[in-house]
Motif scaffolding. Structure first.
Motif, PDB file in Angstrom:
ATOM      1  N   GLY A  86       7.862   7.085  -8.335  1.00  0.00           N
ATOM      2  CA  GLY A  86       7.415   5.954  -7.541  1.00  0.00           C
ATOM      3  C   GLY A  86       6.290   5.249  -8.274  1.00  0.00           C
ATOM      4  N   VAL A  87       6.228   3.942  -8.095  1.00  0.00           N
ATOM      5  CA  VAL A  87       5.164   3.136  -8.699  1.00  0.00           C
ATOM      6  C   VAL A  87       4.590   2.259  -7.594  1.00  0.00           C
ATOM      7  CG1 VAL A  87       4.588   1.420 -10.464  1.00  0.00           C
ATOM      8  CG2 VAL A  87       6.340   3.131 -10.936  1.00  0.00           C
ATOM      9  N   SER A  88       3.280   2.157  -7.560  1.00  0.00           N
ATOM     10  CA  SER A  88       2.606   1.380  -6.521  1.00  0.00           C
ATOM     11  C   SER A  88       3.170  -0.034  -6.424  1.00  0.00           C
ATOM     12  CB  SER A  88       1.109   1.314  -6.816  1.00  0.00           C
ATOM     13  OG  SER A  88       0.480   0.406  -5.947  1.00  0.00           O
ATOM     14  N   LYS A  89       3.359  -0.489  -5.207  1.00  0.00           N
ATOM     15  CA  LYS A  89       3.831  -1.865  -4.976  1.00  0.00           C
ATOM     16  C   LYS A  89       2.685  -2.866  -5.051  1.00  0.00           C
ATOM     17  CE  LYS A  89       7.741  -0.409  -2.251  1.00  0.00           C
ATOM     18  NZ  LYS A  89       8.354  -0.263  -0.962  1.00  0.00           N
ATOM     19  N   LYS A  90       1.464  -2.357  -5.213  1.00  0.00           N
ATOM     20  CA  LYS A  90       0.287  -3.233  -5.266  1.00  0.00           C
ATOM     21  C   LYS A  90      -0.021  -3.727  -6.680  1.00  0.00           C
ATOM     22  CE  LYS A  90      -1.846  -1.135  -1.239  1.00  0.00           C
ATOM     23  NZ  LYS A  90      -3.006  -0.378  -0.745  1.00  0.00           N
ATOM     24  N   PHE A  91       0.819  -3.360  -7.655  1.00  0.00           N
ATOM     25  CA  PHE A  91       0.619  -3.873  -9.018  1.00  0.00           C
ATOM     26  C   PHE A  91       0.670  -5.394  -8.978  1.00  0.00           C
ATOM     27  CE2 PHE A  91       0.641   0.225 -10.488  1.00  0.00           C
ATOM     28  CZ  PHE A  91       1.021   0.435 -11.800  1.00  0.00           C
TER      29      PHE A  91
END
Length: 189
Positions: free
Chosen positions: A134-139
């Motif tokens: 998973g990768v933060s959606k806030k990037f």
């Protein structure tokens, strides 16, 4: 609408959950009681409950903890091919398991446990026993988000889950590898 109210100013901690103005949950934690959430134990399966797809684990607390089949690494590894398998295929009475507390015991209920052991830093979360990235959606930069997903996929093992947090966005791959190595060593330690 759900609302949480917490009184943490005194020695006795109180947390209430309201749903549409109606009290749904009230938890009072006396000062002598310390939370064990996040703690890791080597526990022993005391009872297998096939009807609930769960087991009870003696991990040294007053009451045995509860572990659901979905929180067992061996189930996670076979879930894609056989999602309906019974818990008896993954654990047996008397077996020892590494478990982490996800919810403290309350009232007459024992703690909720997971076999998916999680360690985290401010920029990376490591979960042993699950195949996930998973990768933060806030990037702020979509290209960097994709790049970090590819990097995590490249370096993770099949039995590892990784979550790349927002603070990793402008870090180097060397920093990522250093943090990943440290978290792996922490798990093995």
């Amino acid at each position: 609408m759900k609302k949480m109210i917490a009184n943490l100013a005194s020695r006795e901690k109180r947390v209430a959950v309201l749903e549409n103005g109606v009290l749904r949950k009230l938890e009072i934690m006396p000062p002598q009681k310390r939370s064990t959430v996040g703690n890791i134990y080597l526990g022993k399966v005391t009872k297998v409950l096939p009807g609930m797809d769960a087991v009870f684990i003696d991990y040294g607390a007053e009451r045995n903890g509860f572990l659901h089949r979905d929180e067992i690494p061996s189930f996670q590894q076979t879930k894609k091919t056989d999602g309906k398998a019974s818990i008896g295929q993954f654990v047996h009475q008397g077996e020892k398991l590494l478990v982490q507390v996800t919810r403290d015991e309350t009232g007459t209920k024992g703690a909720k446990l997971t076999g998916l052991i999680e360690f985290s830093t401010e920029s990376l979360v490591y979960i042993h026993g699950i195949d996930y990235v998973g990768v933060s959606k806030k990037f702020k930069n979509d290209d960097l988000q994709k790049q970090w997903r590819e990097t995590a996929l490249q370096y993770k093992n099949a039995d590892e889950g990784l979550i790349v947090r927002t603070s990793m966005e402008n870090e180097s791959e060397a920093v990522f590898l250093d943090r990943l190595t440290g978290l792996r060593e922490l798990y093995k330690g």
